[in-house]
Design a protein around this motif. Structure first.
Motif, PDB file in Angstrom:
ATOM      1  N   ARG A 133       5.011   2.661  -5.802  1.00  0.00           N
ATOM      2  CA  ARG A 133       5.825   1.694  -4.912  1.00  0.00           C
ATOM      3  C   ARG A 133       6.669   2.741  -3.804  1.00  0.00           C
ATOM      4  O   ARG A 133       6.699   1.845  -2.656  1.00  0.00           O
ATOM      5  N   PRO A 136       3.055   3.386  -1.260  1.00  0.00           N
ATOM      6  CA  PRO A 136       1.939   2.169  -1.739  1.00  0.00           C
ATOM      7  C   PRO A 136       0.415   2.314  -1.187  1.00  0.00           C
ATOM      8  O   PRO A 136      -0.418   1.839  -1.697  1.00  0.00           O
ATOM      9  N   ILE A 153      -0.198  -5.417  -0.326  1.00  0.00           N
ATOM     10  CA  ILE A 153       0.624  -5.052  -1.481  1.00  0.00           C
ATOM     11  C   ILE A 153       2.085  -5.574  -1.245  1.00  0.00           C
ATOM     12  O   ILE A 153       2.653  -4.862  -0.477  1.00  0.00           O
ATOM     13  N   TRP A 158       3.942  -6.679  -6.983  1.00  0.00           N
ATOM     14  CA  TRP A 158       4.605  -5.701  -8.101  1.00  0.00           C
ATOM     15  C   TRP A 158       5.284  -6.663  -9.034  1.00  0.00           C
ATOM     16  O   TRP A 158       5.474  -6.091 -10.306  1.00  0.00           O
TER      17      TRP A 158
END
Length: 292
Positions: A133, A136, A153, A158
């Motif tokens: 995260r 990414p 993304i 997530w």
């Protein structure tokens, strides 16, 4: 030494890491804390034998924390009195080519402990909602359908990962795995001190990487991601514990006591009884051995 309630470290409501202390006063010196740890880890070692004989539960211990948080030394000190056949430690690094050909949970699933055994994950499946995260672009290496660039993304990606992790942990918990998740919470100042020790002590130099400094610059982003991951995934069947870790002996003691207090609360975990016929003939077996 202060008596602690390990439930105080369990995450049962949303947290903000900036409001949580990285220190905890046990009202004891280091020697006393280490003696208490020694006693409790011996008790844990004994209880490990009971879990092994009972063979209906597995225990999974997940340990996360920033670089220098003390994960390796905690594992060494807390599990020192375990029978090595009953505990397996997995240290998850960058995924291999083979692992990338599977979904991100695959390598963790095949490393789960069998019933009767303890498994320790040093860094865990949570790296897939932490490091990835913060970076990414690493997700692109997973070669996922419909993910062709970083812009693909998004928040929904997530959210789906958190759902998958929760489902994974719920599944294994429902099938007999007792799950513990520990976040070793250190301050940025303490990390600085530990990194400097790695540079100042020749025997510690091997632990240092220039990449540590690059990641340190992303401290605030990592804290945000840890906080979100903990809040999204601390569940009754798989709780997170935030462990104040600026002092290593204190952190080790709290983790060991949390394990012991929680596991010994399972009143159904006990050594199996002998079959009635065997039990009834114990005296006979004893005499046969004496006469042998």
């Amino acid at each position: 030494m202060k008596t602690i309630n390990t439930a105080d470290f369990k995450v049962t409501a949303p947290i903000q890491l900036k409001d949580m202390s990285t220190t905890y006063d046990l009202d004891a010196d280091e020697k006393k804390i280490e003696k208490e740890l020694e006693d409790i880890r011996e008790d844990l070692g004994d209880f490990q034998n009971t879990i092994y004989a009972h063979a209906k539960y597995a225990v999974l211990i997940c340990i996360q924390g920033m670089d220098t948080a003390g994960k390796d030394s905690l594992i060494r000190e807390v599990f020192k009195d375990f029978n090595s056949r009953g505990v397996v430690v997995h240290s998850f690094k960058v995924p291999t080519d083979l692992e990338k050909k599977h979904d991100y949970l695959w390598r963790h699933y095949i490393a789960l402990p069998a019933r009767g055994k303890f498994g320790v994950f040093n860094r865990t499946h949570y790296e897939n909602v932490l490091v990835t995260r913060v970076h990414p672009e690493y997700i692109l290496g997973e070669n996922l359908p419909h993910i062709n660039k970083v812009e693909d993304i998004d928040g929904a990606f997530w959210a789906k990962r958190f759902e998958e992790i929760n489902n994974f942990e719920k599944h294994i918990a429902e099938n007999g795995t007792i799950v513990f998740k520990f976040f070793l919470h250190i301050s940025k100042d303490e990390q600085k001190s530990r990194l400097l020790r790695r540079l100042d002590k020749p025997e510690k130099n091997w632990k240092f990487s220039p990449g540590d400094l690059k990641e340190r610059k992303l401290w605030d982003r990592y804290q945000e991601c840890y906080e979100d991951a903990i809040n999204q995934t601390s569940k009754f069947h798989a709780p997170w514990y935030v462990i104040p870790s600026d002092d290593k002996p204190t952190a080790r003691y709290i983790v060991a006591k949390t394990l012991y207090d929680t596991l010994t609360a399972y009143k159904d975990i006990k050594e199996p009884e002998l079959e009635p016929e065997v039990k009834a003939n114990i005296d006979s077996y004893r005499e046969q051995l004496k006469d042998d």
